[in-house]
Write a protein that holds these residues in place. Structure first.
Motif, PDB file in Angstrom:
ATOM      1  N   LEU A 165      -8.160  -2.344   0.398  1.00 35.38           N
ATOM      2  CA  LEU A 165      -8.610  -2.715   1.571  1.00 35.38           C
ATOM      3  C   LEU A 165     -10.249  -2.719   1.778  1.00 35.38           C
ATOM      4  CD1 LEU A 165      -7.213   0.443   3.903  1.00 35.38           C
ATOM      5  CD2 LEU A 165      -6.855  -2.295   4.081  1.00 35.38           C
ATOM      6  N   MET A 166     -11.032  -2.371   0.674  1.00 36.26           N
ATOM      7  CA  MET A 166     -12.251  -2.621   0.530  1.00 36.26           C
ATOM      8  C   MET A 166     -12.535  -4.186  -0.014  1.00 36.26           C
ATOM      9  SD  MET A 166     -14.366   0.357  -1.387  1.00 36.26           S
ATOM     10  CE  MET A 166     -15.841  -0.347  -1.949  1.00 36.26           C
ATOM     11  N   ASN A 225     -17.944   3.631  -6.865  1.00 35.79           N
ATOM     12  CA  ASN A 225     -16.781   4.509  -6.414  1.00 35.79           C
ATOM     13  C   ASN A 225     -15.711   4.797  -7.627  1.00 35.79           C
ATOM     14  OD1 ASN A 225     -13.716   4.782  -5.198  1.00 35.79           O
ATOM     15  ND2 ASN A 225     -15.533   5.746  -3.534  1.00 35.79           N
ATOM     16  N   ARG A 226     -15.379   3.906  -8.292  1.00 38.87           N
ATOM     17  CA  ARG A 226     -14.238   3.894  -9.070  1.00 38.87           C
ATOM     18  C   ARG A 226     -15.085   4.044 -10.754  1.00 38.87           C
ATOM     19  NH1 ARG A 226      -9.803   5.105  -7.430  1.00 38.87           N
ATOM     20  NH2 ARG A 226      -8.684   3.981  -8.857  1.00 38.87           N
ATOM     21  N   GLN A 284       0.993  -1.259   0.115  1.00 38.12           N
ATOM     22  CA  GLN A 284       0.215   0.178  -0.170  1.00 38.12           C
ATOM     23  C   GLN A 284       0.818   1.298   0.038  1.00 38.12           C
ATOM     24  OE1 GLN A 284      -2.686  -0.432   3.213  1.00 38.12           O
ATOM     25  NE2 GLN A 284      -3.999  -1.619   2.074  1.00 38.12           N
ATOM     26  N   PRO A 306      -3.022   6.463  -2.572  1.00 36.03           N
ATOM     27  CA  PRO A 306      -4.099   6.399  -1.549  1.00 36.03           C
ATOM     28  C   PRO A 306      -5.449   5.723  -2.094  1.00 36.03           C
ATOM     29  CG  PRO A 306      -3.233   8.396  -1.212  1.00 36.03           C
ATOM     30  CD  PRO A 306      -2.833   7.985  -2.345  1.00 36.03           C
ATOM     31  N   SER A 307      -5.764   6.270  -3.262  1.00 37.12           N
ATOM     32  CA  SER A 307      -7.144   5.849  -3.676  1.00 37.12           C
ATOM     33  C   SER A 307      -7.040   4.200  -4.009  1.00 37.12           C
ATOM     34  CB  SER A 307      -7.623   6.371  -4.911  1.00 37.12           C
ATOM     35  OG  SER A 307      -6.576   6.207  -5.963  1.00 37.12           O
ATOM     36  N   HIS A 308      -5.873   3.618  -4.593  1.00 40.51           N
ATOM     37  CA  HIS A 308      -5.672   2.393  -4.829  1.00 40.51           C
ATOM     38  C   HIS A 308      -5.761   1.439  -3.547  1.00 40.51           C
ATOM     39  CE1 HIS A 308      -4.610   3.584  -9.040  1.00 40.51           C
ATOM     40  NE2 HIS A 308      -5.341   2.596  -9.131  1.00 40.51           N
ATOM     41  N   ALA A 309      -4.893   2.053  -2.574  1.00 42.54           N
ATOM     42  CA  ALA A 309      -4.898   1.390  -1.377  1.00 42.54           C
ATOM     43  C   ALA A 309      -6.300   1.274  -0.753  1.00 42.54           C
ATOM     44  CB  ALA A 309      -4.107   2.347  -0.255  1.00 42.54           C
ATOM     45  N   SER A 310      -7.363   2.422  -0.891  1.00 43.86           N
ATOM     46  CA  SER A 310      -8.500   2.081  -0.508  1.00 43.86           C
ATOM     47  C   SER A 310      -9.163   0.993  -1.050  1.00 43.86           C
ATOM     48  CB  SER A 310      -9.444   3.386  -0.405  1.00 43.86           C
ATOM     49  OG  SER A 310      -9.683   3.781  -1.698  1.00 43.86           O
TER      50      SER A 310
END
Length: 112
Positions: A59-60, A96-97, A47, A52-56
């Motif tokens: 986690l999702m 979201n994406r 991560q 940060p968007s790919h890390a979220s």
């Protein structure tokens, strides 16, 4: 914190065995020290290499992948509520994406 709280509650409400065999203790230590810490290290390291968007997104999807892999690994069937939960998480991810997905799709369509 969670582990200490659960240990205290377990000591107060459950009966414990008189002794623990060395085999069980070694497997417990291997699972806590090796498997858990290695997984967290790899997750945090990976991560750190992404946005940060790919890390979220990672986690999702962790709960979805954990449910699917455990069902496949143990040969169990997921209940309707579990499948619905995975579907809701995946749908939320797509919503979201959506801009990123549609932009990538348009780029690939125009490139070919």
């Amino acid at each position: 914190t969670t582990g200490v709280t659960c240990l205290i509650l377990s000591a107060l409400s459950e009966s414990w065995p008189a002794g623990i065999s060395l085999d069980i203790l070694s497997w417990f230590l291997a699972s806590t020290l090796i498997a858990s810490t290695l997984r967290f290290f790899l997750q945090i390291y990976a991560q750190g290499l992404t946005t940060p968007s790919h890390a979220s997104v990672i986690l999702m999807l962790e709960a979805v992948w954990a449910a699917l892999m455990s069902a496949a690994w143990f040969g169990e069937r997921m209940t309707l509520i579990q499948m619905t939960g995975c579907g809701l998480i995946f749908t939320a991810l797509l919503i979201n994406r959506w801009q990123w997905i549609s932009r990538l799709w348009r780029q690939r369509r125009f490139a070919s």
